[in-house]
Design an enzyme around this catalytic site. Structure first.
Site, PDB file in Angstrom:
ATOM      1  N   GLU A 136      69.345   7.556   1.725  1.00 46.48           N
ATOM      2  CA  GLU A 136      70.358   8.488   1.213  1.00 46.48           C
ATOM      3  C   GLU A 136      71.700   8.286   1.896  1.00 46.48           C
ATOM      4  OE1 GLU A 136      71.109  13.295   0.597  1.00 46.48           O
ATOM      5  OE2 GLU A 136      69.688  12.601   2.119  1.00 46.48           O
ATOM      6  N   ASP A 171      72.435  12.037  -3.881  1.00 53.17           N
ATOM      7  CA  ASP A 171      72.853  13.421  -3.666  1.00 53.17           C
ATOM      8  C   ASP A 171      74.259  13.576  -4.240  1.00 53.17           C
ATOM      9  OD1 ASP A 171      73.936  15.821  -2.541  1.00 53.17           O
ATOM     10  OD2 ASP A 171      72.386  15.778  -1.006  1.00 53.17           O
ATOM     11  N   GLN A 197      69.798  15.013  -5.933  1.00 49.17           N
ATOM     12  CA  GLN A 197      69.997  16.338  -5.357  1.00 49.17           C
ATOM     13  C   GLN A 197      71.345  16.904  -5.790  1.00 49.17           C
ATOM     14  OE1 GLN A 197      69.405  15.404  -1.151  1.00 49.17           O
ATOM     15  NE2 GLN A 197      67.300  16.139  -1.262  1.00 49.17           N
ATOM     16  N   GLU A 233      69.607  21.292  -2.925  1.00 44.74           N
ATOM     17  CA  GLU A 233      69.776  21.198  -1.477  1.00 44.74           C
ATOM     18  C   GLU A 233      71.154  21.736  -1.117  1.00 44.74           C
ATOM     19  OE1 GLU A 233      68.853  17.948   2.000  1.00 44.74           O
ATOM     20  OE2 GLU A 233      70.365  17.418   0.525  1.00 44.74           O
TER      21      GLU A 233
END
Length: 252
Positions: A136, A171, A197, A233
């Site tokens: 990530e 993300d 995310q 998140e």
């Protein structure tokens, strides 16, 4: 569109087992964890089984947090520690049935860090079995000095490792801050993405305000055929139950 509750942030004032039940009560389709290692894996598995929620993933250990470490796998000279953290995460993931392990790079830079990360990821891929592996990118504002910063760099690492069980954790919060252009990046990188995310930008709050218009992102992912639950998140000073208006709106 389906959604996963990231229990590293949501209901973080409660024990992990209570968070799983809270996510189920709130109507989430899955959960994901950060570092659940202080909770017995059998108890986590029992809570998952009781609620019927799949666990989409967890993170490798950060290392020595008293020294500010945030992952080990890109740190030259720390290969033994990094691989021990990978082994720990894979073992725990197998016990609770987690689908993925996020291998954290840590604070490092330069070609040696790249080679170290690639080698440790190759080790992880050879050990993972049926568990998927994720990397990530983290933005430079929240995690200055973190080795992996952009989706472009993440693709280069994945290409270098060249193993089918290594994917990108996309993300939207981090990628928007570093690169933007989420619609095209999601389209272009879709074959490499293992998990997505969401959070508001720039405050990382609930995904119902700020720079990213998530109804557009949801519709775009639906058009692309994305079916895995999106990971919520986000950090919000309010009690988590008071932040879930976005979830009801997305369901509607």
């Amino acid at each position: 569109m389906k959604f996963s509750a990231n229990l590293g942030f949501l209901w973080s004032d409660r024990p992990y087992l209570d968070r799983i039940h809270a996510a189920h009560k709130a109507g989430f389709d899955a959960v994901e964890l950060h570092w659940p290692y202080d909770t017995d894996a059998a108890e986590i598995r029992a809570a998952l089984d009781a609620t019927g929620l799949p666990c989409l993933g967890l993170n490798t250990d950060r290392g020595d947090t008293d020294r500010g470490e945030n992952g080990l796998s890109a740190l030259p000279g720390r290969e033994e520690d990094a691989r021990a953290a990978i082994d720990q995460a894979l073992y725990y993931a197998a016990r609770i049935g987690a689908r993925n392990v996020h291998v954290m790079a840590g604070f490092a830079e330069g070609p040696d860090a790249h080679e170290t990360f690639v080698a440790n990821l190759g080790y992880a891929c050879s050990k993972a079995g049926e568990t998927g592996l994720l990397i990530e990118p983290l933005n430079r504002y929240d995690a200055p000095g973190y080795f992996l910063n952009t989706a472009t760099q993440g693709k280069a690492v994945i290409d270098a490792v060249a193993r089918p069980n290594l994917k990108l954790m996309f993300d939207c919060y981090h990628i928007q801050l570093m690169q933007g252009d989420l619609t095209h990046r999601l389209t272009d990188l879709l074959p490499l993405i293992g998990h997505i995310q969401i959070a508001a930008v720039p405050d990382r709050g609930a995904p119902d305000h700020g720079e990213i218009h998530y109804p557009h992102i949801f519709a775009h992912l639906d058009a692309l055929g994305w079916q895995t639950p999106l990971g919520a998140e986000y950090k919000d000073p309010r009690p988590t139950d008071d932040t879930l208006g976005w979830l009801a709106a997305a369901r509607a």
